[in-house]
Motif scaffolding. Sequence first.
Motif, PDB file in Angstrom:
ATOM      1  N   LEU A 361       0.910  -0.984  -0.154  1.00 49.29           N
ATOM      2  CA  LEU A 361       0.077  -0.101   0.035  1.00 49.29           C
ATOM      3  C   LEU A 361       0.714   1.448  -0.126  1.00 49.29           C
ATOM      4  O   LEU A 361       0.282   2.305  -0.010  1.00 49.29           O
ATOM      5  N   ALA A 362       2.306   1.275  -0.136  1.00 44.12           N
ATOM      6  CA  ALA A 362       3.313   2.385   0.048  1.00 44.12           C
ATOM      7  C   ALA A 362       2.799   3.188  -1.276  1.00 44.12           C
ATOM      8  O   ALA A 362       2.759   4.612  -0.857  1.00 44.12           O
ATOM      9  N   GLY A 363       2.594   2.903  -2.385  1.00 45.71           N
ATOM     10  CA  GLY A 363       2.565   3.797  -3.240  1.00 45.71           C
ATOM     11  C   GLY A 363       1.261   4.436  -3.177  1.00 45.71           C
ATOM     12  O   GLY A 363       1.207   5.800  -3.790  1.00 45.71           O
ATOM     13  N   GLY A 364      -0.044   3.924  -2.749  1.00 48.92           N
ATOM     14  CA  GLY A 364      -1.147   4.585  -2.777  1.00 48.92           C
ATOM     15  C   GLY A 364      -1.034   5.831  -1.714  1.00 48.92           C
ATOM     16  O   GLY A 364      -1.507   7.040  -1.870  1.00 48.92           O
ATOM     17  N   ALA A 365      -0.261   5.564  -0.664  1.00 49.55           N
ATOM     18  CA  ALA A 365       0.067   6.562   0.568  1.00 49.55           C
ATOM     19  C   ALA A 365       0.869   7.573  -0.277  1.00 49.55           C
ATOM     20  O   ALA A 365       0.707   8.964  -0.009  1.00 49.55           O
ATOM     21  N   ALA A 366       2.050   7.342  -1.013  1.00 58.03           N
ATOM     22  CA  ALA A 366       2.878   8.199  -1.877  1.00 58.03           C
ATOM     23  C   ALA A 366       2.045   9.166  -2.740  1.00 58.03           C
ATOM     24  O   ALA A 366       2.120  10.388  -3.008  1.00 58.03           O
ATOM     25  N   VAL A 367       1.197   8.412  -3.525  1.00 55.59           N
ATOM     26  CA  VAL A 367       0.411   9.479  -4.651  1.00 55.59           C
ATOM     27  C   VAL A 367      -0.478  10.176  -3.814  1.00 55.59           C
ATOM     28  O   VAL A 367      -0.852  11.451  -4.531  1.00 55.59           O
ATOM     29  N   GLY A 368      -1.065   9.651  -2.767  1.00 56.14           N
ATOM     30  CA  GLY A 368      -2.461  10.579  -2.071  1.00 56.14           C
ATOM     31  C   GLY A 368      -1.798  11.964  -1.903  1.00 56.14           C
ATOM     32  O   GLY A 368      -2.565  12.958  -1.654  1.00 56.14           O
ATOM     33  N   VAL A 369      -0.502  12.011  -1.187  1.00 54.17           N
ATOM     34  CA  VAL A 369       0.051  13.084  -0.740  1.00 54.17           C
ATOM     35  C   VAL A 369       0.498  14.111  -1.859  1.00 54.17           C
ATOM     36  O   VAL A 369       0.216  15.292  -2.031  1.00 54.17           O
ATOM     37  N   VAL A 371      -0.962  13.807  -4.888  1.00 53.80           N
ATOM     38  CA  VAL A 371      -1.908  13.734  -6.132  1.00 53.80           C
ATOM     39  C   VAL A 371      -2.184  14.787  -6.947  1.00 53.80           C
ATOM     40  O   VAL A 371      -2.727  15.025  -8.332  1.00 53.80           O
ATOM     41  N   SER A 372      -2.286  16.064  -6.453  1.00 55.86           N
ATOM     42  CA  SER A 372      -2.529  17.274  -7.261  1.00 55.86           C
ATOM     43  C   SER A 372      -1.567  17.492  -8.208  1.00 55.86           C
ATOM     44  O   SER A 372      -1.861  18.504  -9.184  1.00 55.86           O
ATOM     45  N   VAL A 373      -0.377  16.950  -8.258  1.00 52.77           N
ATOM     46  CA  VAL A 373       0.568  17.391  -9.182  1.00 52.77           C
ATOM     47  C   VAL A 373       1.138  16.327  -9.951  1.00 52.77           C
ATOM     48  O   VAL A 373       1.888  16.572 -11.023  1.00 52.77           O
ATOM     49  N   VAL A 374       0.614  14.893  -9.769  1.00 48.24           N
ATOM     50  CA  VAL A 374       1.206  13.787 -10.498  1.00 48.24           C
ATOM     51  C   VAL A 374       0.197  13.935 -11.833  1.00 48.24           C
ATOM     52  O   VAL A 374      -0.917  13.476 -11.736  1.00 48.24           O
ATOM     53  N   ALA A 428       8.101  14.497  -3.657  1.00 46.40           N
ATOM     54  CA  ALA A 428       7.671  14.490  -5.002  1.00 46.40           C
ATOM     55  C   ALA A 428       6.742  15.530  -5.479  1.00 46.40           C
ATOM     56  O   ALA A 428       6.719  16.263  -6.323  1.00 46.40           O
ATOM     57  N   GLN A 429       5.826  16.187  -4.482  1.00 51.46           N
ATOM     58  CA  GLN A 429       4.995  17.260  -4.659  1.00 51.46           C
ATOM     59  C   GLN A 429       5.755  18.611  -4.799  1.00 51.46           C
ATOM     60  O   GLN A 429       5.590  19.350  -5.676  1.00 51.46           O
ATOM     61  N   LEU A 430       6.874  18.737  -3.974  1.00 51.85           N
ATOM     62  CA  LEU A 430       7.813  19.746  -4.206  1.00 51.85           C
ATOM     63  C   LEU A 430       8.388  20.005  -5.438  1.00 51.85           C
ATOM     64  O   LEU A 430       8.488  21.060  -6.124  1.00 51.85           O
ATOM     65  N   VAL A 431       9.047  18.608  -5.720  1.00 51.34           N
ATOM     66  CA  VAL A 431       9.910  18.721  -7.120  1.00 51.34           C
ATOM     67  C   VAL A 431       8.871  19.000  -8.184  1.00 51.34           C
ATOM     68  O   VAL A 431       9.435  19.675  -9.330  1.00 51.34           O
ATOM     69  N   LEU A 432       7.966  18.423  -8.513  1.00 50.23           N
ATOM     70  CA  LEU A 432       6.999  18.422  -9.546  1.00 50.23           C
ATOM     71  C   LEU A 432       6.517  19.616  -9.769  1.00 50.23           C
ATOM     72  O   LEU A 432       6.334  20.347 -10.811  1.00 50.23           O
ATOM     73  N   GLN A 433       6.037  20.232  -8.805  1.00 54.83           N
ATOM     74  CA  GLN A 433       5.541  21.482  -8.600  1.00 54.83           C
ATOM     75  C   GLN A 433       6.305  22.731  -9.010  1.00 54.83           C
ATOM     76  O   GLN A 433       6.113  23.716  -9.922  1.00 54.83           O
TER      77      GLN A 433
END
Length: 531
Positions: A361-369, A371-374, A428-433
Amino acid sequence: MYFIFVKVIAPVCIKLIIFSELITFFFLFTLKIFVTILKKIDTDCLPVQQLIKSCAGCTQFQTVVATDYESEVKELRRKQTATPQMAPQYAPSLRSRLAPLLLIVQTGFIIIAALCFETKETNKLDRKPFLHFYPEFQDVNVMVILGFGFLCTFPLRYGFSGSGFNLLVAVIATQWALILNGIDSWYSTKIIRIDLKSIIKAELCAVSALISIGSVLGKTNPVQLTLIALLEVTGFVLNEWLLQTLLKVRPPNSIMLLHVFGALFGLMLTWILYRDGSKQGFEKEKFDKKSGLFSMLGVVFLWMFWPSFNSVLVVDDRTRLEAVCSTYLALAISAVTAAALAVLSSPRGKLNLIQMQSCILAGGAAVGVSVSVVQQPWEAMALGFTAAILSTLGYRYLKSHLLIAFECHDTCAALSTHGLPGLLGWLAQLVLQIKYCDDHTVAVRFAVFHICTLFTTVSLSLSMGTLTAFLLKWKFWRPPQNKKCFDDQAFWEVFTHKSQRKKNIRNNNIHFYSANLMFCVLQFPNLVVRK
């Protein structure tokens, strides 16, 4: 001749006998101490036994030391192989703690609902949002109740408590979150409006409490779990309000930090509530095929409905579609990576069920945080792959090192399952944004605000976790003894086959005597008439 024997030879012989006896006594005493020391080092030490048998020249030694040593070794072996001392028959009663607390809390919720709650009417314009939200409401409800409920049933003798206490914490936390989330509305309109969206938001707040109780699973009673639910939801709603008010964070991003908040909150709980003997492992902290299967069923529920969990608060339809697809791809990659790493990290090259449950379930938790920029599928897949690696390393090494170095006994490895993937999603959200931002000034401003968001969440979760743990450390709440940890019998009426058979025999006897008594009563008028 007689004079020489009496005056010279006899005294010398007596002195020699006394001296020899003293030497023998000293020798036996010294050897006894030596044997005792060796016995404490290793009771099954073969050289020690050979040393005793080699001293066969002295009959007194054989009868005194060897016999004494063998009897002591037999007694020690009997104690080692004997059945472990059973725990007290009854755990501390919670009649005067749990029932009043639950009744007072629920009565308070009913009074607040009678004074402030109002169900939002569903007119023709609201019909479409209702039909849109209800399937996702069901998905989130299944995740919270069935997913986390079955996930906590992996301890062998903790199935009732794992699922039952999960339901108790979930419903209490959801009701309390409904009240706290509606304070802004009540302040302006004196009414807290209830609809499916507000209930979903409250259930998401309750998930943070469910993550935290996984860290102290099996080591707390329902009174302590109720307090954890109330205090953690309070801290999480306060954190959400601070992020949205001071840092202008959007609601989906602020709520999805529940993984980081819950994991760190639970880490402080398990650190302060540490029990002596946790390093050696609790007697009943183990699982078998049946409990592992039920726990895997909870993982399957979570895996299936996690896309709805991550996309339920997204408003835009296009962003919602990206969130669902990204979550599914990340979960799929996490499952495959978790299986591969479980085989590689196992000494025998076999799959570890409990380890895989923590890493799937680790991938779901990472994408959930994040999710707005992926936006791209490969980004979600890479995020799921990295999250599975971090979660596996955390379960394999970080969990044991936290126990040895910091005395943190994380039962469900919440830090590895939710904390590390949540931090990865924040990064990931910081880097992608920053990647998608064209203006350098806007990028720097976002980075500063984003770092402040994490700092606020971590600080508040650690401080609230510390305060809650010190409150729960009070003996007034009657925590279970170490022997009663991970045991349903401490809180539930659990009937074994033997007790159930005795109960059936007793019921059959009661039915038999009742039938005979009824027959006599019915026949009594006939006997009177005949006489």
